[in-house]
Design a protein around this motif. Structure first.
Motif, PDB file in Angstrom:
ATOM      1  N   ASP A  80     -27.878  -5.284   9.652  1.00  0.00           N
ATOM      2  CA  ASP A  80     -26.829  -6.244   9.316  1.00  0.00           C
ATOM      3  C   ASP A  80     -26.704  -7.320  10.385  1.00  0.00           C
ATOM      4  O   ASP A  80     -26.540  -8.510  10.086  1.00  0.00           O
ATOM      5  CB  ASP A  80     -25.477  -5.526   9.164  1.00  0.00           C
ATOM      6  N   HIS A 285     -17.715  -6.639   6.916  1.00  0.00           N
ATOM      7  CA  HIS A 285     -18.026  -7.046   5.551  1.00  0.00           C
ATOM      8  C   HIS A 285     -16.750  -7.005   4.717  1.00  0.00           C
ATOM      9  O   HIS A 285     -15.917  -6.111   4.887  1.00  0.00           O
ATOM     10  CB  HIS A 285     -19.066  -6.108   4.926  1.00  0.00           C
ATOM     11  N   PRO A 286     -16.591  -7.951   3.803  1.00  0.00           N
ATOM     12  CA  PRO A 286     -15.426  -7.883   2.910  1.00  0.00           C
ATOM     13  C   PRO A 286     -15.500  -6.650   2.024  1.00  0.00           C
ATOM     14  O   PRO A 286     -16.589  -6.202   1.661  1.00  0.00           O
ATOM     15  CB  PRO A 286     -15.544  -9.176   2.088  1.00  0.00           C
ATOM     16  N   GLU A 287     -14.349  -6.110   1.706  1.00  0.00           N
ATOM     17  CA  GLU A 287     -14.310  -4.922   0.861  1.00  0.00           C
ATOM     18  C   GLU A 287     -14.852  -5.250  -0.524  1.00  0.00           C
ATOM     19  O   GLU A 287     -14.532  -6.300  -1.104  1.00  0.00           O
ATOM     20  CB  GLU A 287     -12.880  -4.402   0.753  1.00  0.00           C
ATOM     21  N   VAL A 288     -15.671  -4.377  -1.048  1.00  0.00           N
ATOM     22  CA  VAL A 288     -16.273  -4.592  -2.359  1.00  0.00           C
ATOM     23  C   VAL A 288     -15.353  -4.029  -3.433  1.00  0.00           C
ATOM     24  O   VAL A 288     -14.937  -2.861  -3.366  1.00  0.00           O
ATOM     25  CB  VAL A 288     -17.659  -3.922  -2.459  1.00  0.00           C
ATOM     26  N   ALA A 289     -15.018  -4.858  -4.402  1.00  0.00           N
ATOM     27  CA  ALA A 289     -14.199  -4.429  -5.536  1.00  0.00           C
ATOM     28  C   ALA A 289     -15.038  -4.517  -6.794  1.00  0.00           C
ATOM     29  O   ALA A 289     -15.565  -5.583  -7.124  1.00  0.00           O
ATOM     30  CB  ALA A 289     -12.953  -5.302  -5.656  1.00  0.00           C
ATOM     31  N   LEU A 290     -15.190  -3.404  -7.480  1.00  0.00           N
ATOM     32  CA  LEU A 290     -15.993  -3.378  -8.697  1.00  0.00           C
ATOM     33  C   LEU A 290     -15.193  -3.951  -9.860  1.00  0.00           C
ATOM     34  O   LEU A 290     -14.118  -3.446 -10.191  1.00  0.00           O
ATOM     35  CB  LEU A 290     -16.413  -1.937  -9.007  1.00  0.00           C
TER      36      LEU A 290
END
Length: 314
Positions: A80, A285-290
């Motif tokens: 990363d 990293h921005p939080e991943v929202a499905l």
């Protein structure tokens, strides 16, 4: 007459084959095991990985799996960081045949993005490449910003196999040593982080690994005629290695020696050291929202023709 004892004892060969089989089995487990499973003692015991399970010297297998997973987590952070900062990293892996270079490269790349971390393993040069500037075919594999390239053997072929097997003449050999320090300094000045590892094994251990490959049908492909010939020329390769290390160990790109008789320890030591060479840090990293699945009432899924399906044989 050479009075050195040879590695031919039947039990020793069987032990070496057994260790290779365990290592192959562990390679499959490495992809499956995570933190939760490593904390499940009953599951690990079922898999044959309990606290008393020892495979590599005095390396406890449970410790190996735990440390490997931890280090691979750090490699993801490194990946990363390289991608975020557009760093360029080259890692060279050299050593005798069967020294374990491929094993550590596999463990480095196991959980990484192949678009970020890739392996360069060049075949013997073709007729056209033999007429080029010696370093030319390697240059095209160097990283762009945000990439890591692992060289499974490298331009140091000229100092090793080409020298020993007579694939280059004395003038080409000397020109290599005149050029390579400047070539590597140029790479470093261009912003490439260059790290070089030599995997060191003993005469007896190489013979053990070769014998294990000879007796393992799944690994016989790893033994090329060149590998077999390298056994006879062990001392020639030793002399070539010593000259190479002496003449190419430069401040900008020093050599690091990995003691590789014990495979699992060598992997952990090398990966740990590699991580120490780079000033990486965790990248937020921005939080991943499905997002919710969108449904359309007029959508109809068309059936796939039966003759397109792979047969269910298992």
């Amino acid at each position: 007459m050479n009075d050195r004892p040879t590695f031919t004892h039947h039990k020793d060969i069987l032990r070496s084959i057994e260790r290779d089989l365990i290592d192959s089995y562990d390679e499959e487990l490495e992809q499956e095991i995570d933190d939760d499973r490593l904390s499940d003692a009953s599951l690990l015991k079922t898999l044959g990985i309990d606290e008393n399970s020892v495979d590599d010297g005095d390396m406890n297998r449970q410790t190996y799996f735990r440390e490997l997973l931890r280090l691979q987590g750090e490699l993801v952070k490194l990946q990363d960081w390289v991608q975020h900062t557009k760093e360029k990293v080259v890692v060279i892996f050299e050593g005798r045949d069967s020294a374990g270079k491929g094993g550590v490269i596999k463990r480095i790349t196991q959980r990484l993005n192949p678009r970020v971390c890739r392996v360069a393993a060049l075949p013997a040069p073709n007729d056209r490449e033999r007429t080029q500037w010696y370093f030319q075919r390697y240059v095209s594999h160097l990283p762009a910003g945000g990439e890591i390239v692992l060289f499974d053997r490298s331009w140091y072929n000229r100092a090793g196999v080409e020298r020993v097997m007579g694939f280059c003449n004395d003038e080409q050999y000397e020109e290599f040593f005149r050029s390579v320090p400047e070539f590597e300094r140029m790479l470093v000045r261009s912003g490439i982080r260059l790290i070089k590892y030599w995997f060191s094994i003993t005469d007896e251990e190489q013979e053990a690994r070769f014998m294990a490959r000879i007796h393992d049908p799944l690994k016989q492909w790893k033994l090329s005629p060149m590998d077999v010939e390298s056994r006879r020329r062990w001392e020639d390769y030793t002399k070539a290695k010593e000259v190479m290390l002496e003449r190419t160990h430069i401040a900008e790109a020093p050599w690091w020696i990995v003691q590789a008789v014990e495979k699992k320890k060598a992997r952990l030591n090398c990966i740990s050291h590699l991580l120490d060479q780079l000033p990486y840090e965790a990248i937020p990293h921005p939080e991943v929202a499905l997002p919710p699945r969108v449904y359309h009432p007029d959508y109809l899924r068309h059936p796939v023709p039966a003759n397109m399906h792979v047969p269910d044989r298992y």
